[in-house]
Scaffold this active site. Structure first.
Site, mmCIF file in Angstrom:
data_model
loop_
_atom_site.group_PDB
_atom_site.id
_atom_site.type_symbol
_atom_site.label_atom_id
_atom_site.label_comp_id
_atom_site.label_asym_id
_atom_site.label_seq_id
_atom_site.Cartn_x
_atom_site.Cartn_y
_atom_site.Cartn_z
ATOM 1 N N ASN A 1 2.146 -6.408 -4.305
ATOM 2 C CA ASN A 1 1.499 -8.091 -4.269
ATOM 3 C C ASN A 1 -0.217 -7.692 -3.819
ATOM 4 O O ASN A 1 -1.796 -7.431 -4.427
ATOM 5 C CB ASN A 1 1.852 -8.672 -4.812
ATOM 6 C CG ASN A 1 0.828 -9.283 -5.275
ATOM 7 O OD1 ASN A 1 0.238 -10.218 -4.415
ATOM 8 N ND2 ASN A 1 0.606 -9.674 -6.988
ATOM 9 N N LYS B 1 10.629 -21.390 3.904
ATOM 10 C CA LYS B 1 10.194 -19.597 3.485
ATOM 11 C C LYS B 1 11.659 -19.946 3.285
ATOM 12 O O LYS B 1 12.788 -20.479 3.655
ATOM 13 C CB LYS B 1 9.967 -18.979 4.535
ATOM 14 C CG LYS B 1 9.547 -17.377 4.197
ATOM 15 C CD LYS B 1 8.509 -17.302 3.439
ATOM 16 C CE LYS B 1 7.575 -16.079 2.896
ATOM 17 N NZ LYS B 1 6.318 -15.703 2.314
ATOM 18 N N LYS C 1 -0.300 -22.044 8.601
ATOM 19 C CA LYS C 1 -1.679 -21.234 7.261
ATOM 20 C C LYS C 1 -1.596 -22.666 6.425
ATOM 21 O O LYS C 1 -2.605 -22.639 6.259
ATOM 22 C CB LYS C 1 -0.193 -20.449 6.554
ATOM 23 C CG LYS C 1 -0.622 -19.577 5.545
ATOM 24 C CD LYS C 1 0.146 -18.157 4.757
ATOM 25 C CE LYS C 1 0.714 -17.650 6.598
ATOM 26 N NZ LYS C 1 1.344 -16.202 5.431
ATOM 27 N N ASP D 1 6.759 -13.216 -2.771
ATOM 28 C CA ASP D 1 7.075 -12.758 -1.098
ATOM 29 C C ASP D 1 7.696 -10.880 -1.588
ATOM 30 O O ASP D 1 7.693 -10.479 -2.588
ATOM 31 C CB ASP D 1 7.396 -13.277 -0.150
ATOM 32 C CG ASP D 1 7.013 -12.407 0.999
ATOM 33 O OD1 ASP D 1 6.090 -13.183 1.480
ATOM 34 O OD2 ASP D 1 7.958 -11.908 1.728
HETATM 35 P P1 NDP Z 1 5.761 -6.453 -2.610
HETATM 36 O O1 NDP Z 1 6.902 -6.526 -2.281
HETATM 37 O O2 NDP Z 1 4.642 -6.091 -3.760
HETATM 38 O O3 NDP Z 1 5.247 -5.153 -1.802
HETATM 39 C C1 NDP Z 1 5.602 -5.362 -0.527
HETATM 40 C C2 NDP Z 1 4.869 -3.230 0.159
HETATM 41 O O4 NDP Z 1 5.079 -3.436 1.957
HETATM 42 C C3 NDP Z 1 5.611 -2.838 -1.239
HETATM 43 O O5 NDP Z 1 4.487 -1.065 -0.892
HETATM 44 C C4 NDP Z 1 6.468 -2.161 -0.030
HETATM 45 O O6 NDP Z 1 7.062 -0.746 -0.138
HETATM 46 C C5 NDP Z 1 6.165 -2.349 1.039
HETATM 47 N N1 NDP Z 1 7.245 -2.701 2.791
HETATM 48 C C6 NDP Z 1 8.057 -3.260 2.252
HETATM 49 N N2 NDP Z 1 9.126 -3.291 3.216
HETATM 50 C C7 NDP Z 1 8.649 -2.486 4.059
HETATM 51 C C8 NDP Z 1 8.708 -1.819 5.427
HETATM 52 N N3 NDP Z 1 10.227 -2.409 5.939
HETATM 53 N N4 NDP Z 1 8.707 -0.633 5.806
HETATM 54 C C9 NDP Z 1 7.773 -0.427 5.272
HETATM 55 N N5 NDP Z 1 6.724 -0.482 3.683
HETATM 56 C C10 NDP Z 1 7.653 -1.981 3.859
HETATM 57 O O7 NDP Z 1 5.758 -7.738 -1.255
HETATM 58 P P2 NDP Z 1 3.604 -8.662 -1.188
HETATM 59 O O8 NDP Z 1 2.696 -7.294 -1.389
HETATM 60 O O9 NDP Z 1 3.966 -9.158 -2.394
HETATM 61 O O10 NDP Z 1 3.965 -8.668 0.444
HETATM 62 C C11 NDP Z 1 3.474 -7.996 1.433
HETATM 63 C C12 NDP Z 1 3.183 -8.527 2.861
HETATM 64 O O11 NDP Z 1 2.183 -9.616 1.954
HETATM 65 C C13 NDP Z 1 4.324 -9.856 2.984
HETATM 66 O O12 NDP Z 1 4.153 -9.518 5.206
HETATM 67 C C14 NDP Z 1 4.385 -10.509 2.832
HETATM 68 O O13 NDP Z 1 4.980 -11.471 2.988
HETATM 69 C C15 NDP Z 1 2.705 -11.371 2.973
HETATM 70 N N6 NDP Z 1 1.841 -11.993 1.947
HETATM 71 C C16 NDP Z 1 2.706 -12.005 0.825
HETATM 72 C C17 NDP Z 1 1.918 -12.909 -0.345
HETATM 73 C C18 NDP Z 1 2.377 -13.382 -1.720
HETATM 74 O O14 NDP Z 1 1.028 -13.820 -1.836
HETATM 75 N N7 NDP Z 1 2.572 -12.197 -2.117
HETATM 76 C C19 NDP Z 1 1.029 -14.079 0.532
HETATM 77 C C20 NDP Z 1 0.995 -14.186 1.618
HETATM 78 C C21 NDP Z 1 1.812 -12.958 2.792
HETATM 79 P P3 NDP Z 1 8.339 -0.653 -0.826
HETATM 80 O O15 NDP Z 1 8.304 -1.051 -2.171
HETATM 81 O O16 NDP Z 1 9.243 0.859 -0.574
HETATM 82 O O17 NDP Z 1 9.548 -1.501 -0.502
#
Ligand code: NDP
Length: 448
Positions: A243, A129, A117, A169
């Site tokens: 996020n 990571k 990436k 993350d």
């Molecule tokens: P956040 O912690 O802000 O949000 C994660 C979201 O996903 C929450 O709504 C959470 O729900 C849900 N979630 C997490 N784990 C599970 C699970 N096991 N089953 C169902 N829902 C789940 O994280 P991000 O938005 O930052 O990250 C989301 C994804 O994007 C991840 O895969 C991350 O690796 C990827 N990503 C993030 C980046 C970033 O800049 N932040 C960059 C590139 C990729 P709940 O609150 O109930 O846990």
């Protein structure tokens, strides 16, 4: 599973044996090796010089105890990780995840993906990571602070602005980065860009918070345009409400689509009139509550327990933005049956391999995470540049650069797929384009 090329097949078997009980890591390696079959046929030097063997072995794995004291005065112990996977093209760069499901295999899979990436962004950043099995849910602010300080008290030994620059993350947003940054500064006495995703008052970049979600939509928009389509007038389903999901919702809406569903790990909301993003931001960013609370803002919306049901909602575009393997074959079938035209991954590896294959064989435009969610790390690299310059760019400047980077990633992945006889397969294209730069740099630097 078996790869056609016997050398790659043996290598994969060795990876499985050496990293037992780490299915997510195996899955990520398999997908990349499968894409690289035509590449190593054309470039035998990568095999002769051991590039492939080195690529699947992290340069360093750091594992440590994180003791902290909860609000009842009791000592709690978590486990911390940092996997410094590959530094061929720049200092290690990649997020920190705080979630109870974190173990070495999850961090290795994420670190491995991060290598390709980061290469795709065109910026000089290697892959890494980290994270911990700490669960921030239900913890007080003070508990989160004490955990972050303890985590950094060990991690600071291994990171630095030119060495390894972590970011956020799952479970790590502005609050956690702030606490970790404060502790790093206190221990080292250095005011340096050692973390990205920082607050705007202490070296953060405008548009970093929005970058992964916006970048996902810029990528998807370019993919749609290249196929004579667009976001305009489309119905979109987005999983997660963190996020990435929030800012993907914001940009998809700005591009003319209607986002009708969001979720968290308990369930999903469906609002046929289009989700009220201000309400979601209030619930998730300010109050840190469950998505179910949405009904108190929009009583006409629906709430359903469980996550996977979200993929049964009829939509044109699906953006999985929660977590790995959240979209399986049954979900893919439901989406295709309901006429989905495009799926773009915001989360890392959210679609299972059979779901990806199903989309591809049913003519769905499919954007793999490595390429489509690279906007977050790309903007983190822009934050590093601003920190080095000791300057801050405007939101518009950063957003424009992010847009150009995402458009370039799309075209590079699409061209690589075409060059290697897999036109339209962005999974293969992204893996190949990301790999070639890293592999060339590794060859040039000798057998290190
Ligand atoms: P956040 O912690 O802000 O949000 C994660 C979201 O996903 C929450 O709504 C959470 O729900 C849900 N979630 C997490 N784990 C599970 C699970 N096991 N089953 C169902 N829902 C789940 O994280 P991000 O938005 O930052 O990250 C989301 C994804 O994007 C991840 O895969 C991350 O690796 C990827 N990503 C993030 C980046 C970033 O800049 N932040 C960059 C590139 C990729 P709940 O609150 O109930 O846990």
């Amino acid at each position: 599973m078996s790869l056609k090329n016997s050398y790659l097949s043996d290598l994969y078997e060795r990876v499985v044996k050496r990293n037992p009980a780490e299915p997510e890591f195996h899955q990520a390696v398999y997908e990349v090796l499968e894409s690289l079959e035509p590449v190593i046929e054309k470039h035998p030097e990568f095999v002769e010089k051991g590039v492939m063997e080195r690529l699947v072995e992290p340069e360093r794995i750091i594992k440590f105890r994180v003791p902290w004291i909860d609000d009842n005065g009791k000592v709690q112990v978590n486990r911390g990780f940092r996997v410094q996977f590959n530094s061929a093209i720049g200092p290690y760069k990649g997020g920190l995840r705080l979630h109870p499901s974190v173990y070495e295999g999850i961090i290795k899979f994420l670190g491995f993906e991060q290598v390709f990436k980061n290469s795709l962004t065109g910026l000089p950043i290697g892959g890494g990571k980290g994270g911990s099995d700490f669960d921030p849910k239900g913890k007080s602010d003070n508990e989160v602070m004490r955990f972050c300080q303890s985590f950094m008290t060990e991690l600071y030994k291994y990171i630095g602005k030119d060495e390894d620059v972590p970011a956020g993350d799952i479970g790590v947003g502005g609050r956690e980065i702030g606490y970790m940054y404060g502790q790093y500064k206190r221990i080292t006495g250095l005011y340096e860009g050692v973390l990205t995703g920082k607050g705007l008052t202490y070296g953060g970049s405008l548009a970093r918070k929005e970058a992964t979600g916006y970048g996902l939509c810029y990528f998807a928009d370019e993919m749609l345009k290249d196929n004579g389509k667009s976001f305009k007038g489309k119905t979109v389903v987005i999983s997660g409400s963190g996020n990435v999901a929030i800012y993907a919702t914001e940009k998809a809406t700005a591009l003319g689509a209607k986002v009708v569903a969001l979720s968290d790990s308990n369930g999903y909301i469906y609002d046929k009139d289009g989700v009220d993003l201000d309400a979601v931001k209030q619930i998730k960013e300010v109050e840190r509550k469950r998505i179910k609370e949405y009904l108190s803002y929009r009583p006409n919306a629906e709430y359903h327990e469980g996550c996977s049901g979200i993929w049964t909602i009829k939509c044109d575009i699906a953006l999985p933005c929660a977590t790995q393997n959240e979209l399986d074959l049954d979900s893919a079938k439901a989406l295709v049956k309901n006429g989905v035209i495009a799926v773009a991954e915001g989360a890392n590896m959210p679609s299972t391999p059979d779901a990806v294959a199903y989309f591809q064989s049913n003519g769905v435009l499919f954007a793999p995470a490595k390429a489509s969610n690279a906007g977050g790390v790309a903007t983190s690299a822009l934050e590093m540049t601003q920190n080095s310059e000791r300057l801050s760019w405007t939101f518009e400047e950063v957003d424009e650069k992010l847009h150009d980077i995402m458009v370039n990633i799309y075209h590079n992945a699409a061209s690589a797929a075409k060059e290697y006889g897999m036109e339209g397969n962005l999974v293969a294209g992204a893996n190949i384009a990301g790999f070639l730069k890293v592999a060339d740099a590794m060859l040039a630097q000798g057998n290190v």
